[in-house]
Motif scaffolding. Structure first.
Motif, PDB file in Angstrom:
ATOM      1  N   LEU A  11     -16.450  -4.162   1.067  1.00 19.90           N
ATOM      2  CA  LEU A  11     -16.195  -5.553   1.444  1.00 19.90           C
ATOM      3  C   LEU A  11     -14.833  -6.053   0.981  1.00 19.90           C
ATOM      4  N   GLY A  12     -14.241  -5.363   0.037  1.00 19.53           N
ATOM      5  CA  GLY A  12     -12.951  -5.785  -0.495  1.00 19.53           C
ATOM      6  C   GLY A  12     -13.073  -6.898  -1.517  1.00 19.53           C
ATOM      7  N   ILE A  13     -14.104  -6.816  -2.355  1.00 18.24           N
ATOM      8  CA  ILE A  13     -14.333  -7.812  -3.408  1.00 18.24           C
ATOM      9  C   ILE A  13     -14.102  -7.150  -4.760  1.00 18.24           C
ATOM     10  N   GLY A  14     -13.229  -7.743  -5.569  1.00 15.27           N
ATOM     11  CA  GLY A  14     -12.983  -7.207  -6.909  1.00 15.27           C
ATOM     12  C   GLY A  14     -12.390  -5.812  -6.905  1.00 15.27           C
ATOM     13  N   THR A  15     -11.552  -5.540  -5.937  1.00 13.55           N
ATOM     14  CA  THR A  15     -11.026  -4.185  -5.733  1.00 13.55           C
ATOM     15  C   THR A  15     -10.363  -3.629  -6.988  1.00 13.55           C
ATOM     16  N   ARG A  16      -9.529  -4.410  -7.640  1.00 16.23           N
ATOM     17  CA  ARG A  16      -8.826  -3.896  -8.831  1.00 16.23           C
ATOM     18  C   ARG A  16      -9.799  -3.562  -9.957  1.00 16.23           C
ATOM     19  N   ILE A  17     -10.711  -4.459 -10.239  1.00 19.49           N
ATOM     20  CA  ILE A  17     -11.653  -4.246 -11.345  1.00 19.49           C
ATOM     21  C   ILE A  17     -12.548  -3.042 -11.064  1.00 19.49           C
ATOM     22  N   VAL A  18     -13.104  -2.991  -9.855  1.00 22.08           N
ATOM     23  CA  VAL A  18     -13.975  -1.877  -9.484  1.00 22.08           C
ATOM     24  C   VAL A  18     -13.204  -0.560  -9.534  1.00 22.08           C
TER      25      VAL A  18
ATOM     26  N   ALA B 157      -6.091   0.092  -7.607  1.00 24.08           N
ATOM     27  CA  ALA B 157      -5.965  -0.809  -8.747  1.00 24.08           C
ATOM     28  C   ALA B 157      -4.547  -1.366  -8.859  1.00 24.08           C
ATOM     29  N   ALA B 158      -3.574  -0.630  -8.345  1.00 24.83           N
ATOM     30  CA  ALA B 158      -2.170  -1.020  -8.498  1.00 24.83           C
ATOM     31  C   ALA B 158      -1.622  -1.862  -7.353  1.00 24.83           C
ATOM     32  N   ILE B 159      -2.211  -1.747  -6.166  1.00 19.74           N
ATOM     33  CA  ILE B 159      -1.634  -2.448  -5.015  1.00 19.74           C
ATOM     34  C   ILE B 159      -2.002  -3.919  -5.024  1.00 19.74           C
ATOM     35  N   ASN B 160      -1.289  -4.667  -4.208  1.00 18.70           N
ATOM     36  CA  ASN B 160      -1.519  -6.105  -4.141  1.00 18.70           C
ATOM     37  C   ASN B 160      -2.720  -6.457  -3.277  1.00 18.70           C
ATOM     38  N   LYS B 161      -2.796  -5.866  -2.086  1.00 18.46           N
ATOM     39  CA  LYS B 161      -3.912  -6.201  -1.210  1.00 18.46           C
ATOM     40  C   LYS B 161      -4.044  -5.170  -0.104  1.00 18.46           C
ATOM     41  N   SER B 162      -5.192  -5.233   0.568  1.00 15.83           N
ATOM     42  CA  SER B 162      -5.411  -4.407   1.751  1.00 15.83           C
ATOM     43  C   SER B 162      -5.976  -5.292   2.850  1.00 15.83           C
ATOM     44  N   PHE B 163      -5.888  -4.826   4.042  1.00 16.23           N
ATOM     45  CA  PHE B 163      -6.335  -5.553   5.222  1.00 16.23           C
ATOM     46  C   PHE B 163      -7.865  -5.675   5.220  1.00 16.23           C
ATOM     47  N   LEU B 164      -8.384  -6.764   5.745  1.00 15.51           N
ATOM     48  CA  LEU B 164      -9.827  -6.996   5.877  1.00 15.51           C
ATOM     49  C   LEU B 164     -10.571  -6.946   4.547  1.00 15.51           C
TER      50      LEU B 164
ATOM     51  N   MET C   3       1.208 -11.290   8.744  1.00 15.65           N
ATOM     52  CA  MET C   3       1.431 -10.071   9.490  1.00 15.65           C
ATOM     53  C   MET C   3       0.864  -8.882   8.701  1.00 15.65           C
ATOM     54  N   ILE C   4       0.222  -8.011   9.408  1.00 16.40           N
ATOM     55  CA  ILE C   4      -0.396  -6.828   8.805  1.00 16.40           C
ATOM     56  C   ILE C   4       0.644  -5.719   8.705  1.00 16.40           C
ATOM     57  N   ARG C   5       0.780  -5.166   7.507  1.00 18.67           N
ATOM     58  CA  ARG C   5       1.699  -4.050   7.295  1.00 18.67           C
ATOM     59  C   ARG C   5       0.917  -2.743   7.361  1.00 18.67           C
ATOM     60  N   SER C   6       1.624  -1.674   7.729  1.00 19.26           N
ATOM     61  CA  SER C   6       0.942  -0.373   7.857  1.00 19.26           C
ATOM     62  C   SER C   6       0.385   0.108   6.521  1.00 19.26           C
ATOM     63  N   ASN C   7       1.051  -0.236   5.408  1.00 22.95           N
ATOM     64  CA  ASN C   7       0.517   0.183   4.112  1.00 22.95           C
ATOM     65  C   ASN C   7      -0.790  -0.536   3.790  1.00 22.95           C
ATOM     66  N   GLU C   8      -0.977  -1.754   4.321  1.00 20.47           N
ATOM     67  CA  GLU C   8      -2.238  -2.463   4.123  1.00 20.47           C
ATOM     68  C   GLU C   8      -3.364  -1.789   4.901  1.00 20.47           C
ATOM     69  N   ILE C   9      -3.061  -1.276   6.072  1.00 18.73           N
ATOM     70  CA  ILE C   9      -4.069  -0.565   6.860  1.00 18.73           C
ATOM     71  C   ILE C   9      -4.456   0.731   6.147  1.00 18.73           C
ATOM     72  N   GLY C  10      -3.461   1.443   5.633  1.00 28.97           N
ATOM     73  CA  GLY C  10      -3.738   2.668   4.873  1.00 28.97           C
ATOM     74  C   GLY C  10      -4.562   2.376   3.634  1.00 28.97           C
ATOM     75  N   ALA C  11      -4.242   1.294   2.936  1.00 32.08           N
ATOM     76  CA  ALA C  11      -5.010   0.910   1.743  1.00 32.08           C
ATOM     77  C   ALA C  11      -6.437   0.545   2.117  1.00 32.08           C
ATOM     78  N   THR C  12      -6.608  -0.074   3.280  1.00 34.17           N
ATOM     79  CA  THR C  12      -7.955  -0.430   3.737  1.00 34.17           C
ATOM     80  C   THR C  12      -8.781   0.823   4.005  1.00 34.17           C
ATOM     81  N   ILE C  13      -8.174   1.796   4.638  1.00 37.35           N
ATOM     82  CA  ILE C  13      -8.877   3.057   4.911  1.00 37.35           C
ATOM     83  C   ILE C  13      -9.291   3.714   3.599  1.00 37.35           C
ATOM     84  N   LEU C  14      -8.383   3.773   2.635  1.00 35.35           N
ATOM     85  CA  LEU C  14      -8.702   4.356   1.334  1.00 35.35           C
ATOM     86  C   LEU C  14      -9.789   3.562   0.618  1.00 35.35           C
ATOM     87  N   ARG C  15      -9.702   2.233   0.664  1.00 34.97           N
ATOM     88  CA  ARG C  15     -10.678   1.375  -0.009  1.00 34.97           C
ATOM     89  C   ARG C  15     -12.074   1.576   0.567  1.00 34.97           C
TER      90      ARG C  15
END
Length: 135
Positions: A65-72, A116-123, A1-13
Motif C-alpha cells: 500500500l505504500g504506508i510507512g515504507t521507510r520504517i518497514v 529506506a533511502a529514497i524519498n517516495k515512490s509512485f502510488l 509529474m511521475i519520474r521513471s525512478n518512482e515507477i522503478g521504486a514502486t515495482i521494488l516496493r
C-alpha cells in the motif's frame, strides 16, 4: 509529474511487500510453533518468531500500500541481516546443497535499503499522508 525512478521504486516496493507478506503468511500457515522452535534452536526467544512473522505479514501489506515504507524497510533490513548472519552465511552465497544460500536475502536487503533511502515512490499512500514541500 511521475519520474521513471518512482515507477522503478514502486515495482521494488510492491515486489518486496508481496515477498514478505507471503513469507509471514507461510510462518503462520506452517505452524508458528514450529517457527518458534526453530528460532529457539538459534538461541532466540520463541516469541521472536511471532514478532518477525507479524512484521513480515503486516509490513508486507504496508509496503504494498505504500504506508510507512521507510520504517518497514528498516525493519526488513534488520530481519534480513540477522537471518543472513545467523542462518545463511555458513551455507555460502549460493548454498551448500542442503540449504539455500544468502543471495536472495542479500538482494532483498539491498532493495530494503534502497526503499529506506529514497524519498517516495509512485502510488504510495505515504505520498498522500506525508506530502513534502517540493511536491
Amino acid at each position: 509529474m511521475i519520474r521513471s525512478n518512482e515507477i522503478g521504486a514502486t515495482i521494488l516496493r510492491v515486489f518486496l511487500g508481496i515477498t514478505f507478506f507471503v513469507h509471514g503468511l507461510a510462518k503462520f500457515q506452517g505452524g508458528i510453533a514450529n517457527t518458534a522452535g526453530f528460532f529457539e534452536s538459534l538461541g532466540f526467544p520463541g516469541f521472536s518468531a511471532y514478532v518477525v512473522a507479524l512484521i513480515e505479514l503486516i509490513g508486507g501489506i504496508a509496503l504494498i500500500l505504500g504506508i510507512g515504507t521507510r520504517i518497514v524497510s528498516i525493519l526488513f533490513v534488520l530481519i534480513l541481516a540477522v537471518a543472513t548472519v545467523k542462518v545463511k552465511l555458513a551455507a555460502g552465497f549460493l548454498g551448500n546443497g542442503q540449504m539455500a544460500g544468502y543471495e536472495l536475502d542479500l538482494a532483498l536487503l539491498v532493495i530494503s535499503l534502497y526503499l529506506a533511502a529514497i524519498n517516495k515512490s509512485f502510488l504510495a499512500l505515504d505520498n498522500l499522508l506525508f506530502r513534502s514541500k517540493d511536491a
